[in-house]
Every structure is written in structure tokens, then in C-alpha cells.
Design a protein around this motif. Structure first.
Motif: not given
Length: 151
Positions: A111-128
Motif C-alpha cells: 500500500p505505501d508504494e501504491e500510494e506513492r505511485l498514485t501521487a506521482m501519477k497525479d502530479d505527472f498528469f496534472a503537470s502535463r
């Protein structure tokens, strides 16, 4: 100087269009109304495509989801994982090696890694999306506040 259009765009709909992996759809944003809609990629109605082409100042094609960029993103995520066993499993999954499963089926056990991936994806797509909005003169102070509150 380009004109900045100030329209209300539904953020979740815009994110869905940017992250859609459906190659049978071409998504557009109506610059004047903020509406997001799609046209089937196989549509053979020349008049619709002509309207989209001649109305480029109004109808902006939303970039298609890029699997190459996602693979690079996922590779970077996997490379940053501290647990060497998990990193090896996810590397195998990304490479399509058997008997490894889908990354989205593996990460719920971490779950910690899954949460980290979700946050990274959100940041990545929001920036895009933010960059795309800026490039098309649709980025406003309100958008900046909205992006900040979503992250």
C-alpha cells in the motif's frame, strides 16, 4: 499577444480525456464553452472532421495517451523502489515476463508504494495538463489554485 480564454473546464473530465487509453476516440476541448467531447476515430463523416479542422481556434484536440511516456514513468517509479524484491517483481511485470502479473494487481499488496505511485501519477498528469492549458492560452489564476488544491 494571444488571447486567454477564461472558461470553466471540468477538471475530472479533462484528466479522463488525457489519460484515456481508448485509441478509437479523438477527444476535443471546446475552447469557448469548456465542453470536452470525443469523436469516434473511425467516423467517416467528412463534414465533422472538416468542422474540427477549420475550427482549430475553437476545438482543441486533446493529446492522446502516450504509452511510451507511461513506460518511462513506470520505469522511473520502479527504479526508485527501495525493496529489491518488489523492484525485481515489478521490473519483470513491466517487461511482460511470465509468471509476473500486472503491476496494478501487485501493488495493492504494497500500500505505501501504491500510494506513492498514485501521487506521482497525479502530479505527472496534472503537470502535463497544466502545460497543455498554458500552451493553448487556457491557463488562469483559478486553474493554478485548482491544481494546487488537487495535489
Amino acid at each position: 499577444m494571444a488571447i486567454v480564454h477564461n472558461v470553466e473546464i471540468v477538471w475530472d473530465e479533462l484528466m479522463d480525456a488525457f489519460t484515456s487509453g481508448q485509441s478509437d476516440r479523438v477527444y476535443f476541448l471546446d475552447r469557448y464553452t469548456g465542453e470536452i467531447f470525443f469523436v469516434p476515430a473511425t467516423l467517416e463523416d467528412d463534414e465533422v472532421w472538416r468542422q474540427m479542422d477549420t475550427g482549430r481556434d475553437r476545438f482543441l484536440e486533446i493529446p492522446r495517451f502516450d504509452y511510451g511516456v507511461e513506460r518511462q514513468f513506470m520505469s522511473g517509479f520502479i527504479g526508485a523502489i527501495q525493496d529489491s524484491g518488489l523492484r525485481s517483481i515489478l521490473d519483470g511485470s513491466l517487461a511482460g515476463k511470465k509468471p509476473y502479473g500486472n503491476i496494478n494487481e501487485i501493488l495493492p499488496f504494497f500500500p505505501d508504494e501504491e500510494e506513492r505511485l498514485t501521487a506521482m501519477k497525479d502530479d505527472f498528469f496534472a503537470s502535463r495538463v497544466k502545460n497543455w492549458l498554458e500552451e493553448n492560452n487556457l491557463f488562469t489564476v483559478d486553474t493554478e489554485a485548482m491544481l494546487s488544491s488537487r495535489m
